[in-house]
Scaffold this motif. Structure first.
Motif, mmCIF file in Angstrom:
data_model
loop_
_atom_site.group_PDB
_atom_site.id
_atom_site.type_symbol
_atom_site.label_atom_id
_atom_site.label_comp_id
_atom_site.label_asym_id
_atom_site.label_seq_id
_atom_site.Cartn_x
_atom_site.Cartn_y
_atom_site.Cartn_z
ATOM 1 N N THR A 120 2.394 3.864 -8.536
ATOM 2 C CA THR A 120 0.555 4.015 -8.638
ATOM 3 C C THR A 120 0.397 2.326 -8.034
ATOM 4 O O THR A 120 -0.568 2.854 -7.302
ATOM 5 N N ALA A 121 0.767 1.903 -8.174
ATOM 6 C CA ALA A 121 -0.066 0.268 -8.385
ATOM 7 C C ALA A 121 -0.439 -0.076 -6.600
ATOM 8 O O ALA A 121 -1.497 -0.449 -6.787
ATOM 9 N N GLU A 122 0.201 0.114 -6.051
ATOM 10 C CA GLU A 122 0.149 -0.484 -4.902
ATOM 11 C C GLU A 122 -0.880 0.644 -3.826
ATOM 12 O O GLU A 122 -1.432 0.534 -2.921
ATOM 13 N N ARG A 123 -0.740 1.916 -4.361
ATOM 14 C CA ARG A 123 -2.503 2.736 -3.787
ATOM 15 C C ARG A 123 -3.118 2.630 -4.566
ATOM 16 O O ARG A 123 -4.563 3.290 -4.248
ATOM 17 N N GLN B 278 -12.606 0.932 6.526
ATOM 18 C CA GLN B 278 -13.012 2.342 5.664
ATOM 19 C C GLN B 278 -12.439 1.935 4.473
ATOM 20 O O GLN B 278 -11.238 2.361 3.280
ATOM 21 N N VAL B 279 -13.547 2.009 3.581
ATOM 22 C CA VAL B 279 -13.400 1.301 1.744
ATOM 23 C C VAL B 279 -14.633 2.423 1.301
ATOM 24 O O VAL B 279 -15.693 2.003 1.926
ATOM 25 N N SER B 280 -14.560 2.481 0.011
ATOM 26 C CA SER B 280 -15.355 3.798 -0.847
ATOM 27 C C SER B 280 -15.362 2.098 -1.195
ATOM 28 O O SER B 280 -15.816 0.855 -1.420
ATOM 29 N N VAL B 281 -17.003 2.383 -2.039
ATOM 30 C CA VAL B 281 -17.943 1.173 -2.455
ATOM 31 C C VAL B 281 -17.547 1.537 -3.867
ATOM 32 O O VAL B 281 -16.890 -0.061 -4.554
ATOM 33 N N GLU C 132 -2.958 -1.605 4.425
ATOM 34 C CA GLU C 132 -4.212 -1.768 5.126
ATOM 35 C C GLU C 132 -5.127 -2.273 4.275
ATOM 36 O O GLU C 132 -6.619 -2.530 4.768
ATOM 37 N N SER C 133 -4.932 -2.615 3.036
ATOM 38 C CA SER C 133 -6.229 -3.277 2.138
ATOM 39 C C SER C 133 -6.090 -4.697 2.635
ATOM 40 O O SER C 133 -7.213 -5.299 2.551
#
Length: 296
Positions: A87-90, A33-36, A53-54
């Motif tokens: 924040t960067a890893e997120r 699941q990944v957004s446009v 996950e990415s």
């Protein structure tokens, strides 16, 4: 010299002939699941995949796009600063600041031509929330100065999410040097997304004045308000005005790197004789900045 990830992804997408929406569909069929908007951010270099996950999504992208060099183009992780380290890893995209609700938001954004948050910089921004005599939100007023980061910018997207107990997402209106364009709502997660149109087309570096109001339709007592920044602001003011008949016993500020992070920078705010509390933040960085209050 190895090609950077954004360029490698762009080249692979163009060679495949697939739209980002179709790529998202193929990834979903493979359980990812990944957004446009995230795919677009990766392609444009505005964020990069680093979480496990990415990286799994990137591996599946190689399969979908029939290439084998995307993971290798990532190179070493980016250096981290004090705020970036949190924040960067997120990868602060829509998922980072809205969490699971981002799925509903992305579906809604597909109904508007401008699918991504507009490339603008918040120079100064002020949000004012008004709480009525019954402790419920009356309105949320936003105003400030935006600077275009690219040529051809004539609008930005205002995104608002209602609380779970609210009767509806409310209504939006604008004044001054801007006006409201198309408005879309998504009832399941309570999102309102609206085009706020500038009074002219901007070139990179041009500024625009924005002033809009969201009239609330609350179903429950209010206890929090916040602003969610994808890119941050130079100067940000958040203010809550309470009715004299509904003054909380405690009011405090907080910030979060993402919606899943615990609150940090928690500090009590003074409620003066005007029954108002506010905070001021310079160079906010991406993330969530807000005010909470307690009624008893």
């Amino acid at each position: 010299m190895a090609e950077d990830f954004g360029n490698a992804l762009t080249r692979a997408i163009e060679a495949s002939g697939l739209s980002l929406e179709r790529i998202q569909h193929h990834l979903a069929r493979r359980g990812a699941q990944v957004s446009v908007s995230t795919l677009s951010y990766w392609r444009r270099g505005r964020s990069r995949p680093e979480r496990p996950e990415s990286l799994r999504v990137v591996k599946l992208l190689e399969e979908v796009l029939a290439v084998d060099d995307l993971l290798g183009s990532l190179g070493p992780k980016r250096p981290r600063g004090r705020w970036t380290e949190q924040t960067a890893e997120r990868e602060l995209t829509l998922e980072g600041i809205w969490d699971v609700q981002a799925d509903g938001l992305n579906e809604l954004m597909l109904k508007v031509d401008h699918l991504e948050p507009t490339p603008v910089t918040y120079l100064t921004w002020r949000d004012v929330m008004t709480v009525g005599p019954d402790g419920r939100e009356v309105e949320f007023r936003s105003s400030g100065v935006l600077r275009a980061d690219e040529d051809g910018i004539d609008r930005f997207l205002a995104i608002q999410r209602a609380d779970e107990e609210d009767r509806s997402v409310g209504t939006i209106s604008a004044q001054g040097a801007c006006r409201v364009g198309r408005v879309r709502t998504e009832e399941e997660h309570g999102f309102l997304i609206a085009e706020v149109l500038f009074d002219r087309m901007l070139r990179a570096g041009d500024t625009a004045l924005v002033d809009y109001r969201i009239a609330s339709n609350p179903g429950g007592i209010s206890s929090v308000t916040d602003r969610r920044f994808l890119r941050g602001a130079r100067d940000y003011v958040l203010q809550v005005n309470f009715h004299p008949d509904a003054v909380p016993v405690r009011c405090y500020r907080f910030r979060q790197g993402t919606s899943q992070d615990p609150p940090t920078d928690v500090r009590d705010l003074w409620l003066g004789t005007t029954h108002s509390a506010h905070l001021v933040v310079h160079d906010t960085g991406p993330g969530i900045i807000g005010i909470r209050w307690e009624w008893e």
